[in-house]
Scaffold this motif. Sequence first.
Motif, PDB file in Angstrom:
ATOM      1  N   CYS A  19     -10.910  52.896 104.160  1.00 31.84           N
ATOM      2  CA  CYS A  19      -9.660  53.488 104.611  1.00 31.84           C
ATOM      3  C   CYS A  19      -9.255  54.613 103.662  1.00 31.84           C
ATOM      4  O   CYS A  19      -9.772  54.744 102.561  1.00 31.84           O
ATOM      5  N   THR A  20      -8.313  55.398 104.134  1.00 32.01           N
ATOM      6  CA  THR A  20      -7.815  56.508 103.332  1.00 32.01           C
ATOM      7  C   THR A  20      -6.302  56.530 103.397  1.00 32.01           C
ATOM      8  O   THR A  20      -5.713  56.395 104.475  1.00 32.01           O
ATOM      9  N   PHE A 130      -9.799  45.338  95.011  1.00 28.08           N
ATOM     10  CA  PHE A 130      -8.851  46.059  95.865  1.00 28.08           C
ATOM     11  C   PHE A 130      -8.143  47.150  95.082  1.00 28.08           C
ATOM     12  O   PHE A 130      -8.155  47.185  93.852  1.00 28.08           O
ATOM     13  N   ASN A 131      -7.492  48.040  95.839  1.00 28.07           N
ATOM     14  CA  ASN A 131      -6.469  48.953  95.346  1.00 28.07           C
ATOM     15  C   ASN A 131      -5.187  48.627  96.096  1.00 28.07           C
ATOM     16  O   ASN A 131      -5.204  48.518  97.324  1.00 28.07           O
ATOM     17  N   LEU A 132      -4.074  48.485  95.384  1.00 33.10           N
ATOM     18  CA  LEU A 132      -2.794  48.154  96.016  1.00 33.10           C
ATOM     19  C   LEU A 132      -1.760  49.189  95.600  1.00 33.10           C
ATOM     20  O   LEU A 132      -1.401  49.285  94.427  1.00 33.10           O
ATOM     21  N   GLY A 158       3.716  64.128  92.991  1.00 31.48           N
ATOM     22  CA  GLY A 158       2.676  65.019  93.494  1.00 31.48           C
ATOM     23  C   GLY A 158       1.937  64.406  94.662  1.00 31.48           C
ATOM     24  O   GLY A 158       2.314  63.346  95.177  1.00 31.48           O
ATOM     25  N   LEU A 159       0.882  65.079  95.095  1.00 27.66           N
ATOM     26  CA  LEU A 159       0.014  64.580  96.151  1.00 27.66           C
ATOM     27  C   LEU A 159      -1.083  63.734  95.529  1.00 27.66           C
ATOM     28  O   LEU A 159      -1.711  64.134  94.548  1.00 27.66           O
ATOM     29  N   HIS A 160      -1.331  62.558  96.125  1.00 26.88           N
ATOM     30  CA  HIS A 160      -2.379  61.672  95.629  1.00 26.88           C
ATOM     31  C   HIS A 160      -3.120  61.079  96.822  1.00 26.88           C
ATOM     32  O   HIS A 160      -2.518  60.786  97.862  1.00 26.88           O
ATOM     33  N   LEU A 161      -4.421  60.866  96.649  1.00 27.29           N
ATOM     34  CA  LEU A 161      -5.246  60.241  97.677  1.00 27.29           C
ATOM     35  C   LEU A 161      -5.916  59.005  97.106  1.00 27.29           C
ATOM     36  O   LEU A 161      -6.344  58.985  95.946  1.00 27.29           O
ATOM     37  N   LEU A 162      -5.996  57.983  97.960  1.00 27.15           N
ATOM     38  CA  LEU A 162      -6.561  56.709  97.537  1.00 27.15           C
ATOM     39  C   LEU A 162      -7.531  56.221  98.602  1.00 27.15           C
ATOM     40  O   LEU A 162      -7.236  56.275  99.797  1.00 27.15           O
ATOM     41  N   SER A 163      -8.695  55.753  98.153  1.00 24.29           N
ATOM     42  CA  SER A 163      -9.673  55.167  99.069  1.00 24.29           C
ATOM     43  C   SER A 163     -10.202  53.888  98.414  1.00 24.29           C
ATOM     44  O   SER A 163      -9.407  53.042  98.019  1.00 24.29           O
TER      45      SER A 163
END
Length: 275
Positions: A19-20, A130-132, A158-163
């Motif tokens: 997921c993104t 996991f990432n939470l 700021g802008l951040h993206l997590l996968s």
Amino acid sequence: MEDGSCADARLTANFDWMCTLAIYFRATRDCPVVIAANRDEFLERPAGDPTTLLENPHVVGGKDFKAGGTWLGISEHGIVAGLLNRRAEDGGNPRARSRGLLCLDALRRRTAHEAAEFASRERGSDYNPFNLLMVSRTEAFVAYNRGASIEVVEIKPGLHLLSNLDLNDFECPKISASYGKLAELGNREDFQRDPIGQRAALGALLADHNTQLDPRSGRPNALCLHLENYGTRSSSLIFMRDDTADIAHYFAPGPPCETAYAPAIVPRRTANAES
């Protein structure tokens, strides 16, 4: 994002698709939290559209019918929590506690800081990796469980993206391919002035089929993914205004390339939200 319990933990460990979740945290004028997320999952895993998950506090979000947790939820206290699986190098533990239940537990807390403290006290060995994400209008954190212990990191504005890797890890093809496009949208005057009004543009970015091969696996990797038994199952857009308790929530119950977003349920008592 998925609940990732029981046998599915071992199945997902063999896949590098994920997921993104993109978050603009305190990056626009009036919406300190803007979240855009695609949920990738096995097509056969049963799940429901956003609904009431808890009554006290009132929590809404998508429901995983297999293990009872959630991959993305919003609480009456103005907390958003999102769960993304990391790869389990050893194939994962089929007896581990559901990660989606941990996401739901975090949403019981009154502040993002309390949710982060709660997550940091959990034993990493009780869960598969996991990432939470845990975010409010004033604070944002991500908890990484890489297997042995849980590390909590504060997220700066700021802008951040997590996968399925660490925050803003450009080793992930999805992040490297989409970060610049999301940043360009976030810098536009119309987005800064009214992010909610630009939800169509945000949804269009989530519908991107531009596929790169993941160098870790050689497999395809796109924001909007379509495979035989796995792919993008749904998409969510969440906007939290700054000067009120208003939360705007839009949900597409299918891949955003072919499914329209529609207003979704929000918590009832957002007037009690964290300020």
